[in-house]
Write an enzyme that holds these catalytic residues in place. Structure first.
Site, PDB file in Angstrom:
ATOM      1  N   SER A 117       0.826  -1.216   0.000  1.00 33.51           N
ATOM      2  CA  SER A 117       0.000   0.000   0.000  1.00 33.51           C
ATOM      3  C   SER A 117       0.853   1.256   0.000  1.00 33.51           C
ATOM      4  O   SER A 117       1.969   1.270   0.541  1.00 33.51           O
ATOM      5  CB  SER A 117      -0.869  -0.042   1.263  1.00 33.51           C
ATOM      6  OG  SER A 117      -1.331   1.230   1.601  1.00 33.51           O
ATOM      7  N   TYR A 141      -1.790   0.240  10.355  1.00 34.00           N
ATOM      8  CA  TYR A 141      -2.046  -0.453   9.083  1.00 34.00           C
ATOM      9  C   TYR A 141      -0.834  -0.308   8.156  1.00 34.00           C
ATOM     10  O   TYR A 141      -0.330  -1.299   7.599  1.00 34.00           O
ATOM     11  CB  TYR A 141      -3.316   0.119   8.427  1.00 34.00           C
ATOM     12  CG  TYR A 141      -3.529  -0.391   7.026  1.00 34.00           C
ATOM     13  CD1 TYR A 141      -3.942  -1.696   6.791  1.00 34.00           C
ATOM     14  CD2 TYR A 141      -3.287   0.437   5.917  1.00 34.00           C
ATOM     15  CE1 TYR A 141      -4.112  -2.171   5.497  1.00 34.00           C
ATOM     16  CE2 TYR A 141      -3.457  -0.028   4.630  1.00 34.00           C
ATOM     17  CZ  TYR A 141      -3.861  -1.333   4.430  1.00 34.00           C
ATOM     18  OH  TYR A 141      -4.013  -1.803   3.142  1.00 34.00           O
ATOM     19  N   LYS A 145       2.290  -3.079   6.736  1.00 30.51           N
ATOM     20  CA  LYS A 145       2.732  -3.283   5.349  1.00 30.51           C
ATOM     21  C   LYS A 145       4.254  -3.138   5.263  1.00 30.51           C
ATOM     22  O   LYS A 145       4.927  -3.919   4.584  1.00 30.51           O
ATOM     23  CB  LYS A 145       2.053  -2.278   4.408  1.00 30.51           C
ATOM     24  CG  LYS A 145       0.544  -2.441   4.288  1.00 30.51           C
ATOM     25  CD  LYS A 145       0.144  -3.734   3.598  1.00 30.51           C
ATOM     26  CE  LYS A 145      -1.361  -3.853   3.400  1.00 30.51           C
ATOM     27  NZ  LYS A 145      -1.788  -5.192   2.943  1.00 30.51           N
TER      28      LYS A 145
END
Ligand code: UDP
Length: 325
Positions: A117, A141, A145
């Protein structure tokens, strides 16, 4: 090829699975159905409901099958939830991912395409963002990643894992069969579309006091069909790839208000806007340079914002309540 897809019943996973099948590959579809929908996969798909935190079950799945490559899209992905509940995010997105890697390697599966992402970059220092930009995520989040991409690098060096991480910017749009159905819906385009669909009477835009032309955030929207196409191109390039990462964006930024205008243009319905305060974790501007994916994967996005919104509008109009299960 026989491709195992995690998160196959999710938004991007369902379109990746659709394109893999159309390309003559076999799909082994994994999903815990926490966010995904069984109806997003046709009855002909080899579907297994499993959670990546269940390591013994994963081992069983791998040891009983021929698997040439894995596409790993399963993840919790709601940024504000990751801030209030990091434990759940690190468990699912990092530990679950590690379980997957370990099952792969035990069974000599060494090819992975990973759904990463733009959030790995946090608030980028310069625009457009290139792959060598500093990685300073601003929420758990994005941190997950980054952590997982780092794990992939070390697993590549130690165990010969070949991985291609695809750093999506703003995935949007739909195919005629598969679209976006999140609960809760936090993404801009489906939320704006709720107005012409008659579900709400206005859209909330999180602030107009950013240092951008119209004061609203700017994002780089990339059609989910183009994203899925990048997965197939990555699959072709995965043998002997080592550890690679590519941005997937269009290179063009649109403000939140420009997206609202596009929805009005496509639907023919005017969309009242109510501004609220800034949403935590929102970088002001995110626009990708995808030159590297163009050069090394031969990936060039085919669709612009109008086609993205058009396709999302068609899908949402056809499936007013999203998937049935
Ligand atoms: N946004 C908004 N209202 C919404 C949903 C999103 O104003 O109902 C804004 C959000 O604050 C950001 C942009 O739209 O500036 C894109 O948000 P989205 O959640 O779609 O993607 P993100 O860039 O966070 O991955």
């Amino acid at each position: 090829m026989d491709v195992l897809v995690t998160g196959a019943a999710g938004y991007v996973g369902s379109v990746v699975s659709e394109q893999l099948l159309a390309g003559g590959h076999r799909v082994i579809a994994l999903d815990n159905l926490g966010q995904g929908h069984r109806a997003a996969l046709g009855p002909e798909v080899d579907f297994i409901q499993v959670d990546l935190c269940d390591a013994p079950r994963l081992d069983d799945i791998f040891s009983g099958r021929n698997i040439d490559a894995v596409m790993h899209l399963a993840a919790l992905s709601i940024v504000p939830h990751s801030v209030s509940n990091p434990e759940e995010y690190f468990q699912t997105n990092v530990i679950g991912g590690l379980n997957l890697l370990n099952s792969m390697l035990k069974n000599n599966v060494t090819r992975l395409v990973f759904s990463s992402s733009a959030s790995v970059y946090g608030i980028p220092e310069s625009i457009p963002v290139t792959e060598d930009s500093p990685q300073i995520p601003i929420h758990p989040y994005g941190e997950c990643k980054v952590m997982f991409e780092r794990i992939l690098k070390w697993y590549g060096e130690a165990y010969g894992l070949n991985s291609i991480s695809l750093r999506y910017f703003n995935a949007a749009g739909a195919t005629s069969l598969h679209g976006e159905h999140h609960q809760p819906e936090t993404h801009l385009i489906p939320n704006v579309l709720k107005v012409p669909l008659g579900k709400v009477d206005h859209v909330t835009i999180f602030a107009n006091d950013y240092e951008t032309e119209d004061g609203t955030c700017v994002r780089d929207y990339v059609h989910v069909i183009d994203i899925a196409d990048a997965h197939l191109k990555a699959l072709n390039a995965i043998a002997g790839a080592g550890t690679k990462a590519y941005n997937l964006g269009s290179g063009t930024g649109y403000s939140n208000l420009q997206v609202v205008r596009m929805v009005e243009q496509v639907s023919g319905v005017s969309v009242p806007v109510v501004f609220e305060s800034r949403r935590a974790g929102d970088p002001p501007v995110l626009v990708a340079s995808s030159d590297l994916a163009g050069k090394e994967l031969g990936w060039v996005p085919q669709y612009g914002l109008e086609e993205i919104v058009q396709s999302a509008w068609q899908w949402q109009s056809k499936f007013l309540d999203g998937y049935s299960d």
